[in-house]
Design a protein around this motif. Structure first.
Motif, PDB file in Angstrom:
ATOM      1  N   THR A   1     -43.365 -35.204  -6.833  1.00 59.60           N
ATOM      2  CA  THR A   1     -43.531 -33.817  -6.388  1.00 59.60           C
ATOM      3  C   THR A   1     -42.447 -32.904  -6.963  1.00 59.60           C
ATOM      4  OG1 THR A   1     -43.897 -32.400  -4.451  1.00 59.60           O
ATOM      5  CG2 THR A   1     -42.252 -34.104  -4.231  1.00 59.60           C
TER       6      THR A   1
ATOM      7  N   LYS B   1     -43.497 -40.867  -4.709  1.00 59.31           N
ATOM      8  CA  LYS B   1     -44.119 -39.571  -4.432  1.00 59.31           C
ATOM      9  C   LYS B   1     -43.074 -38.467  -4.348  1.00 59.31           C
ATOM     10  CE  LYS B   1     -48.279 -38.048  -3.615  1.00 59.31           C
ATOM     11  NZ  LYS B   1     -49.309 -38.117  -4.655  1.00 59.31           N
TER      12      LYS B   1
ATOM     13  N   ARG C   1     -49.244 -34.286   1.720  1.00 62.52           N
ATOM     14  CA  ARG C   1     -48.921 -34.904   0.433  1.00 62.52           C
ATOM     15  C   ARG C   1     -48.775 -36.418   0.537  1.00 62.52           C
ATOM     16  NH1 ARG C   1     -44.768 -31.931  -0.764  1.00 62.52           N
ATOM     17  NH2 ARG C   1     -45.822 -30.611  -2.270  1.00 62.52           N
TER      18      ARG C   1
ATOM     19  N   GLU D   1     -43.819 -29.888  -9.039  1.00 58.46           N
ATOM     20  CA  GLU D   1     -43.796 -28.654  -8.256  1.00 58.46           C
ATOM     21  C   GLU D   1     -42.381 -28.133  -8.004  1.00 58.46           C
ATOM     22  OE1 GLU D   1     -46.153 -29.163  -4.703  1.00 58.46           O
ATOM     23  OE2 GLU D   1     -47.482 -30.555  -5.711  1.00 58.46           O
TER      24      GLU D   1
ATOM     25  N   CYS E   1     -49.547 -28.775   1.183  1.00 53.24           N
ATOM     26  CA  CYS E   1     -48.630 -29.858   0.803  1.00 53.24           C
ATOM     27  C   CYS E   1     -48.192 -30.720   1.972  1.00 53.24           C
ATOM     28  CB  CYS E   1     -47.415 -29.316   0.065  1.00 53.24           C
ATOM     29  SG  CYS E   1     -46.148 -28.617   1.124  1.00 53.24           S
TER      30      CYS E   1
END
Length: 206
Positions: free
Chosen positions: A103, A99, A78, A107, A75
């Motif tokens: 995420t 983003k 990312r 996640e 990650c």
């Protein structure tokens, strides 16, 4: 002329199995957290027996450290795509904020586990080295975003990397908590706050 297939060594197979166990364990750890997830509980929620898990990892701590290192190694890149595709400072800020929200949506359990382990490292000495190392890679990841943003804006970062990381990490953690608590505005606020904060991290425009 044909090329003979590469033969995997016992060490390769051992590493592969540890990665498989880590991927399986992360799902359970993300749901239960550090305190509630025993090796047996992790095995019960995976395709592997308790004996197999214990064969590859001496105890829960070793497994968790391996899992988090494994997850964070993937990650930390990312935002690389966001940086690579940015052509303006404003565009980078918008894409970065998007983003951050994405995420959390995709996640959240893994981020929750990370903050759990970072807190646990205050008490669990054997966790500290891994947590400090991972924190440093995350700081470097954020700094790549900010330094690129500054270059596109024709300015310089006004704060040290650790300060920038601390500010953005704080916003992210608050948004994650709000999201987990069911606050409908948590992610929208994160996006707005991130876009608003980024210009404040740079020196004044000349």
């Amino acid at each position: 002329m044909t090329t003979a297939p590469t033969r995997r060594t016992p060490a390769d197979k051992h590493d592969e199995r540890r990665r498989e166990l880590a991927e399986s364990a992360l799902r359970t750890l993300g749901e239960l957290g550090y305190a509630k997830a025993s090796l047996r509980e992790i095995a019960n929620n995976s395709d592997f027996s308790h004996g197999v898990v214990h064969y590859y990892f001496a105890d829960k701590l070793e497994l968790i450290v391996y899992c988090v290192r494994y997850y964070k190694a993937t990650c930390v890149h990312r935002y690389d795509g966001v940086v690579a595709e940015a052509t303006t400072a404003e565009g980078l800020a918008e894409a970065f904020a998007d983003k951050l929200v994405e995420t959390i949506l995709d996640e959240a359990p893994m981020h929750r586990l990370w903050y759990d382990l970072r807190s646990q490292s205050m008490f669990e000495e054997n966790l500290r080295e891994a947590v400090v190392a991972i924190d440093k890679t995350l700081e470097e990841m954020i700094w790549r975003v900010i330094s690129t943003y500054a270059a596109l804006a024709g300015r310089e970062p006004a704060m040290a990397p650790a300060v920038v990381y601390g500010l953005l990490d704080g916003l992210f953690q608050q948004a994650l908590l709000g999201h987990l608590c069911g606050r409908e505005d948590a992610l929208a606020n994160l996006r707005t706050e991130a876009v608003t904060l980024l210009p404040m991290l740079l020196t004044p425009a000349s």
